[in-house]
Write a protein that holds these residues in place. Structure first.
Motif, PDB file in Angstrom:
ATOM      1  N   SER A 159       0.831  -1.202   0.000  1.00 13.96           N
ATOM      2  CA  SER A 159       0.000   0.000   0.000  1.00 13.96           C
ATOM      3  C   SER A 159       0.866   1.253   0.000  1.00 13.96           C
ATOM      4  O   SER A 159       2.007   1.236   0.493  1.00 13.96           O
ATOM      5  N   ARG A 173       0.183   5.800   0.216  1.00 14.41           N
ATOM      6  CA  ARG A 173      -0.755   6.922   0.282  1.00 14.41           C
ATOM      7  C   ARG A 173      -0.073   8.131  -0.342  1.00 14.41           C
ATOM      8  O   ARG A 173       0.954   8.595   0.151  1.00 14.41           O
ATOM      9  N   SER A 225      -0.192  12.138  -1.458  1.00 15.80           N
ATOM     10  CA  SER A 225      -0.812  13.388  -1.052  1.00 15.80           C
ATOM     11  C   SER A 225      -0.534  14.470  -2.086  1.00 15.80           C
ATOM     12  O   SER A 225       0.512  14.450  -2.747  1.00 15.80           O
ATOM     13  N   THR A 276      -8.598   4.720  -3.053  1.00 14.87           N
ATOM     14  CA  THR A 276      -9.599   5.612  -2.478  1.00 14.87           C
ATOM     15  C   THR A 276      -9.087   7.043  -2.535  1.00 14.87           C
ATOM     16  O   THR A 276      -7.996   7.333  -2.030  1.00 14.87           O
ATOM     17  N   SER A 305      -9.636  11.017  -1.445  1.00 13.75           N
ATOM     18  CA  SER A 305     -10.271  11.787  -0.387  1.00 13.75           C
ATOM     19  C   SER A 305      -9.655  13.179  -0.368  1.00 13.75           C
ATOM     20  O   SER A 305      -8.632  13.424  -1.025  1.00 13.75           O
ATOM     21  N   SER A 322      -5.867  13.311  -1.285  1.00 16.80           N
ATOM     22  CA  SER A 322      -5.048  12.120  -1.100  1.00 16.80           C
ATOM     23  C   SER A 322      -5.552  10.967  -1.956  1.00 16.80           C
ATOM     24  O   SER A 322      -6.714  10.942  -2.373  1.00 16.80           O
ATOM     25  N   GLN A 339      -5.279   6.889  -1.489  1.00 17.60           N
ATOM     26  CA  GLN A 339      -4.870   5.689  -0.773  1.00 17.60           C
ATOM     27  C   GLN A 339      -4.882   4.530  -1.754  1.00 17.60           C
ATOM     28  O   GLN A 339      -5.928   4.241  -2.354  1.00 17.60           O
ATOM     29  N   ASN A 388      -4.174   0.537  -2.263  1.00 16.35           N
ATOM     30  CA  ASN A 388      -3.994  -0.771  -1.641  1.00 16.35           C
ATOM     31  C   ASN A 388      -3.895  -1.852  -2.700  1.00 16.35           C
ATOM     32  O   ASN A 388      -4.261  -1.635  -3.861  1.00 16.35           O
TER      33      ASN A 388
END
Length: 128
Positions: free
Chosen positions: A17, A19, A21, A69, A71, A80, A82, A84
């Motif tokens: 994973s 993340r 930004s 995802t 967001s 952001s 995400q 996975n």
């Protein structure tokens, strides 16, 4: 006008994973719909995900649906992504982008042509 700076890209093993930004400058960030795109070597820039100005609606490419995802935090001027269950085919430079006008997507939300402002990109490499 809005300026965008991506971060969070890295080398990761398949199944892992990350993340990403995107930090935005300007007081009007909260009025912009936002998108994430990616571009692999030798390929065209492709849509990954998008989110409306208030976070009320999100959209995904079929290839990432259920794994990624999008967001946003308007108080922090950030959006952001995400990611996975990463796959080697997710390897690319990832860009965040904003349309020319606030409150709306311009044309198709999944086309790079609908976006005016782009960050410099962050590299994501997924090893098998």
């Amino acid at each position: 006008q809005v300026q965008l700076v991506e971060s969070g890209g890295a080398l990761v093993q398949a199944g892992g994973s990350l993340r990403l930004s995107c930090a935005a400058s300007g007081r009007t960030f909260s009025r912009y719909n936002m998108g994430w795109f990616r571009q692999a070597p030798g390929k065209e820039r492709e849509f990954v995900a998008a989110i409306t100005w208030n976070g009320g609606s999100t959209y995904y490419a079929d290839s990432v649906k259920g794994r990624f995802t999008i967001s946003r935090d308007n108080a922090k001027n950030t959006v952001s992504l995400q990611m996975n269950s990463l796959k080697p085919e997710d390897t690319a430079v990832y860009y965040c982008a904003a349309p020319k006008k606030v409150w709306s997507f311009i044309g198709s939300r999944d086309s790079p042509l609908g976006y005016e402002y782009w960050g410099q990109g962050t590299q994501v490499t997924v090893s098998s």
